[in-house]
Design a protein around this motif. Structure first.
Motif, PDB file in Angstrom:
ATOM      1  N   GLU A  67      38.823  41.813  42.876  1.00 64.40           N
ATOM      2  CA  GLU A  67      40.263  42.104  42.922  1.00 64.40           C
ATOM      3  C   GLU A  67      40.866  42.076  41.520  1.00 64.40           C
ATOM      4  O   GLU A  67      41.717  42.900  41.188  1.00 64.40           O
ATOM      5  CB  GLU A  67      40.975  41.091  43.828  1.00 64.40           C
ATOM      6  CG  GLU A  67      40.598  41.221  45.282  1.00 64.40           C
ATOM      7  CD  GLU A  67      41.082  40.068  46.142  1.00 64.40           C
ATOM      8  OE1 GLU A  67      41.167  40.256  47.371  1.00 64.40           O
ATOM      9  OE2 GLU A  67      41.358  38.964  45.610  1.00 64.40           O
ATOM     10  N   LEU A  68      40.422  41.143  40.691  1.00 63.85           N
ATOM     11  CA  LEU A  68      40.892  41.096  39.302  1.00 63.85           C
ATOM     12  C   LEU A  68      40.471  42.352  38.545  1.00 63.85           C
ATOM     13  O   LEU A  68      41.257  42.924  37.787  1.00 63.85           O
ATOM     14  CB  LEU A  68      40.356  39.852  38.589  1.00 63.85           C
ATOM     15  CG  LEU A  68      40.960  38.515  39.001  1.00 63.85           C
ATOM     16  CD1 LEU A  68      40.171  37.363  38.397  1.00 63.85           C
ATOM     17  CD2 LEU A  68      42.421  38.437  38.591  1.00 63.85           C
ATOM     18  N   ASP A  75      35.924  46.378  33.915  1.00 64.05           N
ATOM     19  CA  ASP A  75      34.674  46.314  34.669  1.00 64.05           C
ATOM     20  C   ASP A  75      34.322  44.881  35.062  1.00 64.05           C
ATOM     21  O   ASP A  75      34.852  43.914  34.519  1.00 64.05           O
ATOM     22  CB  ASP A  75      33.520  46.994  33.920  1.00 64.05           C
ATOM     23  CG  ASP A  75      33.183  46.340  32.598  1.00 64.05           C
ATOM     24  OD1 ASP A  75      33.082  45.107  32.557  1.00 64.05           O
ATOM     25  OD2 ASP A  75      33.013  47.072  31.614  1.00 64.05           O
ATOM     26  N   ALA A  76      33.407  44.797  36.020  1.00 67.04           N
ATOM     27  CA  ALA A  76      33.033  43.501  36.592  1.00 67.04           C
ATOM     28  C   ALA A  76      32.477  42.538  35.543  1.00 67.04           C
ATOM     29  O   ALA A  76      32.746  41.334  35.607  1.00 67.04           O
ATOM     30  CB  ALA A  76      32.023  43.707  37.720  1.00 67.04           C
ATOM     31  N   SER A  77      31.718  43.045  34.575  1.00 61.60           N
ATOM     32  CA  SER A  77      31.148  42.148  33.567  1.00 61.60           C
ATOM     33  C   SER A  77      32.238  41.542  32.681  1.00 61.60           C
ATOM     34  O   SER A  77      32.146  40.381  32.290  1.00 61.60           O
ATOM     35  CB  SER A  77      30.090  42.868  32.722  1.00 61.60           C
ATOM     36  OG  SER A  77      30.658  43.951  32.036  1.00 61.60           O
ATOM     37  N   ARG A  81      33.081  37.508  32.316  1.00 58.43           N
ATOM     38  CA  ARG A  81      33.235  36.780  31.041  1.00 58.43           C
ATOM     39  C   ARG A  81      34.584  36.058  30.988  1.00 58.43           C
ATOM     40  O   ARG A  81      34.663  34.914  30.527  1.00 58.43           O
ATOM     41  CB  ARG A  81      33.082  37.741  29.861  1.00 58.43           C
ATOM     42  CG  ARG A  81      31.661  38.216  29.650  1.00 58.43           C
ATOM     43  CD  ARG A  81      31.486  38.992  28.351  1.00 58.43           C
ATOM     44  NE  ARG A  81      32.325  40.169  28.262  1.00 58.43           N
ATOM     45  CZ  ARG A  81      32.001  41.374  28.732  1.00 58.43           C
ATOM     46  NH1 ARG A  81      30.837  41.560  29.332  1.00 58.43           N
ATOM     47  NH2 ARG A  81      32.817  42.394  28.588  1.00 58.43           N
ATOM     48  N   LEU A  82      35.629  36.720  31.458  1.00 54.11           N
ATOM     49  CA  LEU A  82      36.967  36.123  31.483  1.00 54.11           C
ATOM     50  C   LEU A  82      36.987  34.891  32.386  1.00 54.11           C
ATOM     51  O   LEU A  82      37.484  33.818  32.004  1.00 54.11           O
ATOM     52  CB  LEU A  82      37.970  37.172  31.959  1.00 54.11           C
ATOM     53  CG  LEU A  82      39.438  36.845  31.995  1.00 54.11           C
ATOM     54  CD1 LEU A  82      39.949  36.400  30.636  1.00 54.11           C
ATOM     55  CD2 LEU A  82      40.208  38.082  32.443  1.00 54.11           C
TER      56      LEU A  82
END
Length: 171
Positions: A67-68, A75-77, A81-82
């Motif tokens: 969702e973020l 992107d998902a990566s 990391r965030l």
């Protein structure tokens, strides 16, 4: 090695960048993000994006990494990391869903909740600064226009109009 062109091609030089709606929206977003980061770094030691993620999780709008990624268009990566940085700072945790072991929900720690609770005041003060001199009617009209832009973008990507009209956060 190719030498840089001393004069831009006519298509580039004829384009009025300062009149481009996309450019103006991008510059406003960048200015807003930079002002929020100045405040959040000075007061909370985190970036505007990190603070915004904490706020989105606290509000219940984004409880999953996917969702973020959709909300921020990253992107998902990058989201991973965030989330890793926020988890390392002790501001949020990953919690496995009891119903679906594959699903990992995000939950704020007490410190993450405290930061999220401070964000509306930061968002409001930055927005107030950027909208200084605007009448309430002008501000309302601007929000209306931006909601229409979002609705159009949602239609282009097959999303619902409700997802655009429900994005009334100040960040």
């Amino acid at each position: 090695m190719i030498e840089p062109s001393p004069t831009p091609p006519p298509e580039v030089s004829a384009y009025q960048l300062g009149e481009s709606v996309g450019y103006l929206i991008s510059r406003v977003k960048s200015s807003m993000s930079n002002l929020v980061t100045q405040r959040t770094m000075a007061e909370l030691g985190i970036t505007s994006q990190q603070a915004s993620v904490l706020f989105m999780v606290a509000s219940g709008k984004c409880l999953l990494a996917a969702e973020l990624a959709r909300e921020y268009g990253i992107d998902a990566s990058a989201v991973t990391r965030l989330i890793d940085r926020l988890e390392k700072r002790g501001l949020l945790t990953r919690v496995r869903s009891a119903e679906d072991r594959r699903a990992v929900r995000l939950a704020l720690t007490a410190e993450g909740q405290a930061i999220a609770a401070r964000m509306p005041a930061v968002f409001t003060s930055v927005t107030d600064k950027l909208l200084s001199g605007f009448s309430p009617e002008e501000t309302g009209f601007l929000k209306s226009l931006l909601r229409r832009v979002l609705a159009n973008s949602c239609e282009a990507y097959g999303e619902t109009r409700d997802s655009a009209s429900n994005t009334d956060s100040k960040s």
